[in-house]
Write a protein that holds these residues in place. Sequence first.
Motif: not given
Length: 347
Positions: A203-206, A8-14, A3-5, A176-178
């Motif tokens: 904006m959290a990711t691209v 700055q969303t606070g989420l952990s994802v695969s 799992q990785v961060k 939860r995030n944009i």
Amino acid sequence: MQQVKLGQTGLSVSEICLGSMTWGSQNSEADGHAQMDMALGRGVNFWDTAEMYPVNPVRAETVGRTEEIIGTWLAARGGRDGLVLATKVTGEGQDAVRGGAPLTGAVMRTAVEDSLRRLQTDYIDLYQLHWPNRASYHFRDIWHFDPRGGNKARIEAHMLDILEVSDKLIAEGKIRNIALSNESVWGAGRWLALAEKHGLPRMATVQNEYSLLCRQFDSDWAELSTLEDMPLLAFSPLATGLLTGKYAGDVIPDGSRRVFNPTLSGRVTPQVFPAVAAYLGIAARHGLNPAQMAIAFCRARPFPCIPIIGATDLTQLEIALGAVDVVLEPEVLAEIDAAHRAHPMPY
């Protein structure tokens, strides 16, 4: 599966994301469910889709079908809280979705409600703008990209509209995030600056295209991604199958994407097959599966990068998932660097 961060969303994802864009066209509902079962069983809790999916081709009568397939899986299996779901609102110019209307805050709110209904969920973890309304250099448009038609004041007013509606949707618990997709460094910088200035969602990711054959992200974008903690969700890490070798020699295998899209949306060029041959040669010399080498390359970049894998059958998916066990040795990376210098922009 580690799992990785997620920024700055606070989420952990695969460390790998499951893509879904062929479910409902090249893949049936049962196929999509089987892929989700396999991916989740291997620890992939991060799934990506879009309101306009499936593709190959995008058709008005199938828009939203992929989200529906995910929704029926969720209804049958449950476990929504253990997943991180990402979807996208369509940008301007896609006639099959809302007649190609430009993206606005009002359009986005309606699209969120429609996606929630199709996905059979109460919230979306990562809601992405599929592409900007303004001119873009993505999708092979780099060859004739001309930004002179843009109006900075109008662009920023549009961005504020989107951010303000996003703020309300987050407050309502619907997203939860944009996040961004097919965006430029300038665009990302303006989104971030406006959000900070006005106290609006960041904006959290691209999600941009990235692979051994498409490395536009390696310079200015890599710097922004790293310093602003905006991870790249790399789509087409196998260059729509080119890097598997199945199209080597310019063949079109039965059932492949090239049956529906012979140029792979402009990726098939006179330059691409020599580049593919170079990477296939590296994999062969080092005893690596070429698809796994390509995905492992994305995971090894010096900026935060999560490859999005897609498959049309479980055998392909099994191979892609196995890339998490592949670590590229310095010798392999050196040969990849040499191949990139020899074939820098094959499409």
